[in-house]
Design an enzyme around this catalytic site. Sequence first.
Site, PDB file in Angstrom:
ATOM      1  N   TYR A  99      -9.061  24.354 -48.607  1.00  0.00           N
ATOM      2  CA  TYR A  99      -8.854  22.911 -48.613  1.00  0.00           C
ATOM      3  C   TYR A  99      -9.291  22.363 -49.962  1.00  0.00           C
ATOM      4  CZ  TYR A  99      -8.060  18.295 -46.846  1.00  0.00           C
ATOM      5  OH  TYR A  99      -7.562  17.039 -46.692  1.00  0.00           O
ATOM      6  N   ARG A 153       1.716  11.031 -50.378  1.00  0.00           N
ATOM      7  CA  ARG A 153       0.463  10.686 -51.055  1.00  0.00           C
ATOM      8  C   ARG A 153      -0.533  11.813 -50.836  1.00  0.00           C
ATOM      9  NH1 ARG A 153      -4.438   9.221 -50.767  1.00  0.00           N
ATOM     10  NH2 ARG A 153      -4.431   9.667 -48.540  1.00  0.00           N
ATOM     11  N   LYS A 171      -5.697  21.798 -43.189  1.00  0.00           N
ATOM     12  CA  LYS A 171      -6.458  21.000 -42.224  1.00  0.00           C
ATOM     13  C   LYS A 171      -6.562  21.718 -40.885  1.00  0.00           C
ATOM     14  CE  LYS A 171      -7.446  16.854 -44.118  1.00  0.00           C
ATOM     15  NZ  LYS A 171      -7.513  15.408 -43.935  1.00  0.00           N
ATOM     16  N   GLU A 243      -1.007  12.552 -41.781  1.00  0.00           N
ATOM     17  CA  GLU A 243      -1.726  13.079 -42.942  1.00  0.00           C
ATOM     18  C   GLU A 243      -0.999  12.740 -44.247  1.00  0.00           C
ATOM     19  OE1 GLU A 243      -4.827  14.508 -44.786  1.00  0.00           O
ATOM     20  OE2 GLU A 243      -4.710  14.616 -42.592  1.00  0.00           O
ATOM     21  N   ASP A 244      -1.678  12.057 -45.143  1.00  0.00           N
ATOM     22  CA  ASP A 244      -1.202  11.802 -46.507  1.00  0.00           C
ATOM     23  C   ASP A 244       0.151  11.082 -46.547  1.00  0.00           C
ATOM     24  OD1 ASP A 244      -3.502  12.818 -47.496  1.00  0.00           O
ATOM     25  OD2 ASP A 244      -2.687  14.722 -48.172  1.00  0.00           O
ATOM     26  N   ASP A 266      -5.840  10.428 -40.503  1.00  0.00           N
ATOM     27  CA  ASP A 266      -7.095  10.942 -41.049  1.00  0.00           C
ATOM     28  C   ASP A 266      -7.496  10.227 -42.329  1.00  0.00           C
ATOM     29  OD1 ASP A 266      -9.283  12.795 -40.896  1.00  0.00           O
ATOM     30  OD2 ASP A 266      -8.402  13.833 -42.600  1.00  0.00           O
ATOM     31  N   ASP A 267      -6.525   9.798 -43.126  1.00  0.00           N
ATOM     32  CA  ASP A 267      -6.852   9.128 -44.386  1.00  0.00           C
ATOM     33  C   ASP A 267      -7.414   7.734 -44.140  1.00  0.00           C
ATOM     34  OD1 ASP A 267      -5.582  11.237 -46.121  1.00  0.00           O
ATOM     35  OD2 ASP A 267      -3.866  10.625 -44.922  1.00  0.00           O
ATOM     36  N   ASN A 408     -10.339  12.731 -54.248  1.00  0.00           N
ATOM     37  CA  ASN A 408     -10.038  14.164 -54.300  1.00  0.00           C
ATOM     38  C   ASN A 408      -8.778  14.411 -55.110  1.00  0.00           C
ATOM     39  OD1 ASN A 408     -12.131  15.228 -52.650  1.00  0.00           O
ATOM     40  ND2 ASN A 408     -11.076  14.476 -50.829  1.00  0.00           N
ATOM     41  N   ASN A 452     -16.907  14.931 -46.679  1.00  0.00           N
ATOM     42  CA  ASN A 452     -15.634  15.582 -46.399  1.00  0.00           C
ATOM     43  C   ASN A 452     -15.202  15.287 -44.973  1.00  0.00           C
ATOM     44  OD1 ASN A 452     -13.622  17.689 -45.750  1.00  0.00           O
ATOM     45  ND2 ASN A 452     -14.219  18.560 -47.708  1.00  0.00           N
TER      46      ASN A 452
END
Length: 551
Positions: A99, A153, A171, A243-244, A266-267, A408, A452
Amino acid sequence: MQSPSESHPPLGYTVLKTPTLNKGLGFTPEEREKHGLKGLLPPGYLNLDAQVLLAMEQLRLKTSDIEKYIYLQSLQDINETLYYALLGRYTYECMPLVYTPTVGEACQKFSHLYRQTPRGLYISIKDKGNVRELLDNWPHKDIKAIVFTDGERILGLGDQGIDGMGIPVGKLALYTACAGVHPLNCLPVTLDVGTNNQDKINDPFYMGLRQPRVTGQEYDDFVKEFMEAAIDAYGRQVMLQFEDFGNSNAFRLLHDWQPKACCFNDDIQGTASVVLGGLLASERITGVELKDRKVLFLGAGEAGVGIANLIAYAIQQETGDPIEKCRENIFLLDSKGLVVKSRIPELQHHKLLYAHDVPTAPDLISAIKVIKPSILVGVSTITKSFNQEVIETMSSMTERPIIFALSNPTSKAECTPMEAYQWSNGKAIYASGSPFEPVEFQGKTYIPGQGNNAYIFPGIGLGALAAGSTAITDHDMFIAAKASQLALALQVPQERLDASCTYPHLKDIRQVSLGIAVAVADNAHLTGTASAPKPDNMEAHVRSLMYEPQY
């Protein structure tokens, strides 16, 4: 024309080529006889413990992190039990490889690293109308957790298109390593709607659609088809992790689907929960409660607003004050300056709640002087934006400034731990999104915390699985943060607190995940979102679900 032997390989050979069945040299003589493996393996025998040691020896011979990433992914393609044993026993060493930060480079190069092996599903906009059929092509049917992205993203790297698949794969590996969710219950998915990254389109080896991103109603209809297909295939309780996704879609999709699916972003929410947990744990060092602090965010996208929302919610839960009052000491700074009331006509919808009636400020240092925060959170992806003047000014305003440089991968961090400690004269409580090594300053060892998401999302997933949750609410995220605070309080020894660290060592992450899972599962039963019977002992029930790699 193929020969019969090529068309129908013997059972033993198939076993060795199936990563969920393969044990390599871990097959006993009896198993080799039973499965037709004799002659296909050297006669030597190595148990799982020995294989893990050998694999770590091979891993450490690699000279770069990306080579180590490739080695680990190749191992996952060959022998999943060994792969997860490695991650579980050497989490601290391996997590930065599977990750962040290494996965960022892996996503940038994903098409060039492709190993011709199946790992998750790639569903493109060209498959619209047939998504449900594509889910049937995945061999494992008892799917409990799906992490999916559209690649717009990726970390702080922007639009990576289909190459963003490295994130869902990584993930879900952490779901297993950090919380014991069985790998056969996990499915990574990339929704390919094109890319606006011209470098990807021009790359002759790019694996995705070579077209601009689809937007608008066609995009929403495609996501809707995927969500409904997943629920139809795997049940209402399947957990779907956004995610993203880009800012233009993330908030809207979460708002639309949160009442209709067991889902979270999650973001927006996972990051918020882990940051809130760290801030609450910092009270053990400072003695100052969150409600008595001012918080300034550099960055007003998904992560910044998500954290701000959960901080306000947490203050409301603690004080009982109206949510509007709880937002008063939380401030956002975007690319055009401090988010203030006078800018409302130009502001995106997700920033409006934090448009306070305060003087405008064009940049970070001006905003700090106007707001006088004691907590500074970086979610901007602007490297080195927390410069010496910023840290020194923060330190002059509060005894123990909290500096969370969370962008990150590592190359995007707003400042390094050494910079934070040096410029604050050792007063800063520092955390980053990616790992940094301990720092020596003025004869003292400081341990940078790692805020994290892996401290949070695996436990949430395990808790949802344990309860058969049909929804994940904002209160679940608060519960997870509170549970992580308790776990952090139990798991962070005094010597780490003395070293200004509010997060435990990664070797303790399974215990943290267990505490979060129990809290989330209990809350699901309390709020009526659980579909599974409530066990007499929730902790024992959750423990019984946690996968341990073994032959």
